[in-house]
Design a protein around this motif. Structure first.
Motif, PDB file in Angstrom:
ATOM      1  N   LYS A 112       8.778  -0.113  -1.604  1.00 12.82           N
ATOM      2  CA  LYS A 112       7.999   0.572  -2.578  1.00 12.82           C
ATOM      3  C   LYS A 112       6.562   0.870  -1.700  1.00 12.82           C
ATOM      4  N   GLN A 113       6.243  -0.256  -0.718  1.00 15.52           N
ATOM      5  CA  GLN A 113       5.014  -0.060  -0.112  1.00 15.52           C
ATOM      6  C   GLN A 113       5.373   0.949   1.182  1.00 15.52           C
ATOM      7  N   HIS A 114       4.447   1.573   1.505  1.00 16.15           N
ATOM      8  CA  HIS A 114       4.535   2.531   2.434  1.00 16.15           C
ATOM      9  C   HIS A 114       4.614   1.876   3.985  1.00 16.15           C
ATOM     10  N   ILE A 115       5.885   1.821   4.678  1.00 13.85           N
ATOM     11  CA  ILE A 115       6.086   1.488   5.796  1.00 13.85           C
ATOM     12  C   ILE A 115       6.684   2.652   6.734  1.00 13.85           C
ATOM     13  N   PRO A 140       8.696  10.312   6.720  1.00 18.83           N
ATOM     14  CA  PRO A 140       7.948   9.459   7.741  1.00 18.83           C
ATOM     15  C   PRO A 140       7.838   8.067   6.648  1.00 18.83           C
ATOM     16  N   HIS A 141       8.566   7.417   5.871  1.00 15.20           N
ATOM     17  CA  HIS A 141       8.648   6.485   4.976  1.00 15.20           C
ATOM     18  C   HIS A 141       9.990   5.677   5.370  1.00 15.20           C
ATOM     19  N   LEU A 142       9.821   4.498   5.642  1.00 16.18           N
ATOM     20  CA  LEU A 142      11.242   3.970   6.073  1.00 16.18           C
ATOM     21  C   LEU A 142      12.414   3.970   5.234  1.00 16.18           C
ATOM     22  N   HIS A 143      13.675   4.315   5.191  1.00 14.55           N
ATOM     23  CA  HIS A 143      14.817   4.196   4.489  1.00 14.55           C
ATOM     24  C   HIS A 143      15.783   3.920   5.298  1.00 14.55           C
ATOM     25  N   ILE A 144      16.797   3.378   4.583  1.00 16.49           N
ATOM     26  CA  ILE A 144      18.171   2.863   5.086  1.00 16.49           C
ATOM     27  C   ILE A 144      19.028   3.974   4.375  1.00 16.49           C
ATOM     28  N   HIS A 145      19.823   4.698   5.228  1.00 18.37           N
ATOM     29  CA  HIS A 145      20.670   5.765   4.557  1.00 18.37           C
ATOM     30  C   HIS A 145      22.049   4.754   4.516  1.00 18.37           C
ATOM     31  N   VAL A 146      22.855   5.025   3.255  1.00 19.64           N
ATOM     32  CA  VAL A 146      24.173   4.544   3.075  1.00 19.64           C
ATOM     33  C   VAL A 146      25.042   5.322   2.715  1.00 19.64           C
ATOM     34  N   LEU A 147      26.206   5.693   3.664  1.00 19.50           N
ATOM     35  CA  LEU A 147      27.035   6.871   3.297  1.00 19.50           C
ATOM     36  C   LEU A 147      28.511   6.313   3.166  1.00 19.50           C
ATOM     37  N   TYR A 171      18.944   1.668  -7.795  1.00 14.95           N
ATOM     38  CA  TYR A 171      18.487   0.244  -8.019  1.00 14.95           C
ATOM     39  C   TYR A 171      16.932   0.402  -7.969  1.00 14.95           C
ATOM     40  N   GLU A 172      16.272  -0.604  -8.638  1.00 10.18           N
ATOM     41  CA  GLU A 172      14.918  -0.708  -8.494  1.00 10.18           C
ATOM     42  C   GLU A 172      14.547  -2.168  -8.827  1.00 10.18           C
ATOM     43  N   ASP A 173      13.677  -2.615  -8.146  1.00  8.57           N
ATOM     44  CA  ASP A 173      13.009  -4.015  -8.302  1.00  8.57           C
ATOM     45  C   ASP A 173      11.495  -3.782  -8.184  1.00  8.57           C
ATOM     46  N   ASP A 174      10.858  -4.840  -7.911  1.00  5.05           N
ATOM     47  CA  ASP A 174       9.281  -4.886  -7.493  1.00  5.05           C
ATOM     48  C   ASP A 174       9.102  -4.381  -6.065  1.00  5.05           C
ATOM     49  N   ASP A 175       9.910  -4.641  -5.458  1.00  8.32           N
ATOM     50  CA  ASP A 175       9.754  -4.283  -4.086  1.00  8.32           C
ATOM     51  C   ASP A 175      10.474  -3.034  -3.374  1.00  8.32           C
ATOM     52  N   VAL A 176      11.738  -2.651  -4.014  1.00 13.54           N
ATOM     53  CA  VAL A 176      12.459  -1.942  -3.431  1.00 13.54           C
ATOM     54  C   VAL A 176      13.038  -0.968  -4.316  1.00 13.54           C
ATOM     55  N   LEU A 177      13.478   0.421  -3.832  1.00 15.76           N
ATOM     56  CA  LEU A 177      14.072   1.443  -4.739  1.00 15.76           C
ATOM     57  C   LEU A 177      15.076   1.882  -3.888  1.00 15.76           C
ATOM     58  N   MET A 186       0.875  -1.025   0.003  1.00 13.63           N
ATOM     59  CA  MET A 186       0.108  -0.066  -0.189  1.00 13.63           C
ATOM     60  C   MET A 186       0.759   1.250   0.067  1.00 13.63           C
ATOM     61  N   GLN A 187       0.417   2.444  -0.813  1.00 14.20           N
ATOM     62  CA  GLN A 187       1.148   3.628  -0.782  1.00 14.20           C
ATOM     63  C   GLN A 187       0.539   4.652  -0.247  1.00 14.20           C
ATOM     64  N   LEU A 188       0.764   5.887  -0.009  1.00 12.61           N
ATOM     65  CA  LEU A 188       0.110   6.995   0.312  1.00 12.61           C
ATOM     66  C   LEU A 188       0.174   7.998  -0.688  1.00 12.61           C
ATOM     67  N   ASP A 189      -0.944   8.707  -0.907  1.00 16.41           N
ATOM     68  CA  ASP A 189      -1.035   9.662  -1.854  1.00 16.41           C
ATOM     69  C   ASP A 189       0.037  10.702  -1.582  1.00 16.41           C
ATOM     70  N   ASP A 190       0.133  11.236  -0.412  1.00 17.49           N
ATOM     71  CA  ASP A 190       0.748  12.616  -0.361  1.00 17.49           C
ATOM     72  C   ASP A 190       2.268  12.335   0.396  1.00 17.49           C
ATOM     73  N   CYS A 191       2.769  11.106   0.609  1.00 16.23           N
ATOM     74  CA  CYS A 191       3.913  10.654   0.974  1.00 16.23           C
ATOM     75  C   CYS A 191       5.032  10.820   0.006  1.00 16.23           C
ATOM     76  N   ILE A 192       6.274  11.843   0.239  1.00 15.96           N
ATOM     77  CA  ILE A 192       7.217  12.105  -0.823  1.00 15.96           C
ATOM     78  C   ILE A 192       7.937  10.909  -1.297  1.00 15.96           C
ATOM     79  N   PHE A 193       8.142   9.939  -0.435  1.00 22.27           N
ATOM     80  CA  PHE A 193       8.762   8.743  -0.970  1.00 22.27           C
ATOM     81  C   PHE A 193       8.072   7.693  -1.710  1.00 22.27           C
TER      82      PHE A 193
END
Ligand code: AMP
Ligand code: ZN
Length: 113
Positions: A46-49, A98-105, A22-28, A1-8
């Protein structure tokens, strides 16, 4: 599920452009717009968590996939001597989007040598 107004969610749908790593069906994965290191990209589902605090047991495979992509994408982006991974969670954890993300630095950090 995704949210209309979530930037990610919008980035995941391609409604806001991103510099894709990178992109696949589940992850960007895409480069951070305000990089804090020579290499700085984000991995999102890609789904909103909302955050790591909202992760459920059934998300384990998705999270495993995201973590498993880190070394491959870090290498691809030019991290040769390691990298840092960060997941900010919630207001007190410094999470701004507020959409789960892993930073890689990573990349050379001359001030540290
Ligand atoms: P956090 O503080 O952990 O929620 O991090 C959010 C990150 O998202 C920050 O490093 C921002 O620079 C980054 N960011 C926000 N908007 C965009 C965007 N449109 N494209 C790429 N990165 C973004
Ligand atoms: Zn979202």
């Amino acid at each position: 599920m995704q949210l209309d107004d979530c930037i990610f969610c919008k980035i995941a749908r391609g409604e806001i452009p991103s510099s894709k790593v990178y992109e696949d069906d589940d992850v960007l994965a895409f480069r951070d717009i305000n990089p804090k290191a020579p290499v700085h990209f984000l991995i999102i589902p890609k789904q909103h968590i909302e955050s790591l605090a909202a992760v459920r047991p059934e998300d384990a495979a998705l999270l495993g996939k995201m973590i498993g992509l880190v070394p491959q994408l870090a290498r691809q982006e030019g991290c040769v001597n390691g990298f840092r991974t960060v997941i900010n969670t919630g207001r007190d954890g410094g999470q701004e989007v507020p959409h789960l993300h892993i930073h890689v630095l990573g990349g050379p950090q001359p001030w540290k040598h």
